[in-house]
Scaffold this motif. Structure first.
Motif, PDB file in Angstrom:
ATOM      1  N   ALA A   1      -3.012   8.875  -2.335  1.00 26.58           N
ATOM      2  CA  ALA A   1      -1.833   8.500  -1.792  1.00 26.58           C
ATOM      3  C   ALA A   1      -1.959   8.643  -0.189  1.00 26.58           C
ATOM      4  CB  ALA A   1      -0.601   9.120  -2.309  1.00 26.58           C
ATOM      5  N   LEU A   2      -2.314   9.717   0.262  1.00 30.95           N
ATOM      6  CA  LEU A   2      -2.633   9.988   1.594  1.00 30.95           C
ATOM      7  C   LEU A   2      -3.634   8.862   2.326  1.00 30.95           C
ATOM      8  CD1 LEU A   2      -2.938  13.719   1.811  1.00 30.95           C
ATOM      9  CD2 LEU A   2      -0.900  12.159   2.668  1.00 30.95           C
ATOM     10  N   ALA A   3      -4.552   8.394   1.338  1.00 26.07           N
ATOM     11  CA  ALA A   3      -5.729   7.608   2.198  1.00 26.07           C
ATOM     12  C   ALA A   3      -4.876   6.198   2.106  1.00 26.07           C
ATOM     13  CB  ALA A   3      -6.663   7.503   1.042  1.00 26.07           C
ATOM     14  N   LEU A   4      -4.211   5.644   1.144  1.00 29.90           N
ATOM     15  CA  LEU A   4      -3.590   4.484   1.259  1.00 29.90           C
ATOM     16  C   LEU A   4      -2.503   4.439   2.426  1.00 29.90           C
ATOM     17  CD1 LEU A   4      -2.919   3.364  -2.391  1.00 29.90           C
ATOM     18  CD2 LEU A   4      -4.432   2.467  -0.819  1.00 29.90           C
ATOM     19  N   LEU A   5      -1.749   5.594   2.753  1.00 22.93           N
ATOM     20  CA  LEU A   5      -0.664   5.644   3.739  1.00 22.93           C
ATOM     21  C   LEU A   5      -1.503   5.682   5.166  1.00 22.93           C
ATOM     22  CD1 LEU A   5       1.409   8.764   2.204  1.00 22.93           C
ATOM     23  CD2 LEU A   5       2.140   6.104   2.549  1.00 22.93           C
TER      24      LEU A   5
ATOM     25  N   LEU B   1       0.844  -1.093  -0.035  1.00 23.16           N
ATOM     26  CA  LEU B   1      -0.206   0.067   0.068  1.00 23.16           C
ATOM     27  C   LEU B   1       0.858   1.203  -0.044  1.00 23.16           C
ATOM     28  CD1 LEU B   1      -2.858  -0.972   2.551  1.00 23.16           C
ATOM     29  CD2 LEU B   1      -2.983  -0.815   0.321  1.00 23.16           C
ATOM     30  N   THR B   2       1.903   1.078   0.624  1.00 21.45           N
ATOM     31  CA  THR B   2       2.774   2.376   0.957  1.00 21.45           C
ATOM     32  C   THR B   2       3.483   2.700  -0.470  1.00 21.45           C
ATOM     33  OG1 THR B   2       3.287   1.879   3.136  1.00 21.45           O
ATOM     34  CG2 THR B   2       4.660   3.348   2.055  1.00 21.45           C
ATOM     35  N   GLN B   3       3.938   1.512  -1.012  1.00 18.00           N
ATOM     36  CA  GLN B   3       4.682   1.592  -2.511  1.00 18.00           C
ATOM     37  C   GLN B   3       3.563   2.221  -3.548  1.00 18.00           C
ATOM     38  OE1 GLN B   3       5.640  -2.487  -2.793  1.00 18.00           O
ATOM     39  NE2 GLN B   3       7.834  -1.990  -1.929  1.00 18.00           N
TER      40      GLN B   3
ATOM     41  N   PHE C   1       5.720   7.213   7.176  1.00 15.87           N
ATOM     42  CA  PHE C   1       5.820   8.630   7.298  1.00 15.87           C
ATOM     43  C   PHE C   1       6.847   9.186   6.374  1.00 15.87           C
ATOM     44  CE2 PHE C   1       4.769   7.552  11.788  1.00 15.87           C
ATOM     45  CZ  PHE C   1       3.748   8.248  11.912  1.00 15.87           C
ATOM     46  N   GLU C   2       8.039   8.489   5.811  1.00 18.45           N
ATOM     47  CA  GLU C   2       8.897   9.099   4.789  1.00 18.45           C
ATOM     48  C   GLU C   2       8.314   9.191   3.580  1.00 18.45           C
ATOM     49  OE1 GLU C   2      12.698   7.635   2.389  1.00 18.45           O
ATOM     50  OE2 GLU C   2      11.862   6.273   3.844  1.00 18.45           O
TER      51      GLU C   2
END
Length: 493
Positions: free
Chosen positions: A297-301, A281-283, A321-322
């Motif tokens: 992107a923010l929703a997946l993070l 999910l982060t990738q 967080f990165e």
């Protein structure tokens, strides 16, 4: 003639028996490996495989299968249950085999048991377990003890090379990493260690992806995916699919990238490998960042972070967080970007994780601080970042930190210091053949020379910048540099 037929019949019978024996070993190994790997995925344990020893254990059990207890132990091992086989191995004074079986299901116990043995084989297996469980310093020490040992069986030479390649990769020594990974894949194949061979291809693909050799990286990832599929190793297959997603993201083919990320996430979700699914999910979020879909992107993070926190995965949280810092920087939300980068840096630092990512997080924090106008804080962060890079070999491009430091001095009108820093950055960029970065540095130096009144020197510097920009095929950038050169030449007339 009669004796010839007797010999032929006997020989044929021996061939058939040998083939049946090999078939049984291979079948039982595949079933055992599949179920042990499934147990690891279910319990979110780090990957561990020792195909060479698992085959030897199965051979031993088959040779003694006329005993009822041994047959039961073999039947249990095929289903991924090790306890009975451990007892048989222990009673037969095969403690190393017992320790290897524990390594599949209880890595902490196996590390303790293998630590009591002094053989090179035990050290390499311990190093593998320590590395996969996050204790990379101890793993490197154990591997260094075995570096000069050339008498090891091929399997252990392969395993040693596999983990050395990972250390070289972290140190940005891509040539040594590639050589070790290739040697590991070759030797694993020779030993019929299919799982380890597939992971070696995965590692090679990562090295080639970082080296921007995209076609070879794609071939390696596909090789790994096909091998994992052949042995029905779902975790490995998911990892290969995620790596293909990262490769297509790098190629900016976002439709293909999304397809592979979706497949990887589905496989991980199906086998309840939740922590690994969160990394995907982060990738995936990083891909959405590159195609400017910040909300997605923010929703997946957010989803990934919740999973990593549930499983207490510190490295996963730091990675989230990165990437979040990258997204917030893109949105020009400087304050929140600085906070996210600070959290990533603190997590990487506190747990001794991934020096490259730690340096990158500090650099992202400095970028946010620079845009907030907090130049002193940004300079402090950058000097910390540069010091970290000098003390630890890593994949972080320290030239980025020097470039931003030069911009800070430029903003403070400290032109001589800025010029010195940009020259340092340019020399690093040239060494690493990052011509676009070198061109940017020389453009900045050109502007400094112009502001200092050194028009002729400014033209020469801009011409150097143009050479690097054209080498990188930056046509728009090249046009801008040409315009600056024309302006300066007109001023000199």
């Amino acid at each position: 003639m009669f004796y010839f037929w007797i010999f032929l019949f006997s020989f044929s019978a021996m061939v058939v028996l040998f083939a049946v024996w090999r078939f049984r070993i291979d079948l039982f190994w595949r079933l055992s490996a599949k179920n042990l790997m499934a147990y690891q995925a279910k319990k979110n344990l780090p990957f561990f495989a020792s195909s060479y020893n698992l085959r030897l254990i199965i051979c031993f059990l088959l040779r003694h299968s006329f005993h009822k207890d041994v047959r039961r132990a073999l039947a249990a091992l095929i289903k991924g249950r090790i306890q009975k086989a451990v007892l048989i191995c222990t009673h037969s004074n095969l403690n190393f085999f017992a320790d290897i079986l524990w390594a599949y299901v209880n890595p902490k116990k196996a590390i303790s048991l293998l630590g009591k043995q002094n053989s090179p084989e035990a050290k390499i297996e311990s190093a593998a377990l320590l590395f996969e469980n996050g204790d990379e310093a101890k793993a490197r020490d154990l591997l260094d003890c075995c570096v000069q040992d050339k008498s090891l069986p091929s399997y252990y030479l392969a395993k040693k090379n596999f983990y050395l390649a990972q250390f070289y990769l972290k140190e940005a020594n891509l040539e040594s990493a590639s050589a070790c990974a290739a040697q590991a894949a070759l030797l694993f194949k020779k030993c019929s260690a299919v799982l380890e061979e597939a992971y070696a291809y995965l590692l090679q693909g990562t090295i080639f992806r970082i080296s921007a050799v995209e076609d070879v990286a794609h071939f390696m990832f596909c090789q790994a995916k096909d091998l994992f599929f052949a042995v029905k190793h779902k975790s490995g297959e998911a990892d290969a699919l995620a790596n293909l997603g990262m490769l297509w993201t790098m190629r900016e083919n976002f439709d293909m990238a999304q397809k592979y990320f979706m497949q990887s996430w589905k496989v991980n979700h199906h086998i309840r490998r939740n922590s690994a699914a969160a990394y995907v999910l982060t990738q995936w979020a990083l891909m959405f960042l590159l195609c400017h879909k910040h909300k997605k992107a923010l929703a997946l993070l957010k989803k990934a972070l919740a999973i990593h926190m549930e499983y207490h995965d510190i490295k996963g949280q730091a990675f989230v967080f990165e990437v979040e810092a990258y997204v917030l920087l893109s949105l020009q939300n400087w304050k929140e970007a600085a906070t996210a980068a600070q959290k990533a840096s603190e997590l990487y630092d506190a747990y001794g994780l991934d020096m490259s990512s730690r340096a990158e997080s500090i650099y992202l924090k400095a970028c946010a601080e620079f845009n907030l106008g907090c130049l002193d804080r940004a300079e402090k962060s950058l000097r910390q970042c540069i010091l970290l890079s000098e003390e630890n070999a890593s994949c972080f491009h320290v030239a980025n930190a020097y470039n931003l430091l030069g911009l800070i001095f430029l903003a403070q009108n400290q032109l001589a210091r800025a010029k010195s820093i940009f020259l340092k950055s340019a020399s690093i960029e040239q060494k690493n053949e990052r011509f676009s970065g070198a061109a940017t540095d020389y453009v900045n130096i050109g502007f400094i020379e112009s502001r200092l009144g050194n028009q002729a020197q400014a033209i020469k510097t801009f011409q150097t910048a143009l050479k690097y920009a054209e080498a990188f095929d930056e046509s728009e950038f090249s046009d801008l540099i040409k315009n600056e050169i024309k302006k300066l030449e007109n001023n000199l007339k």
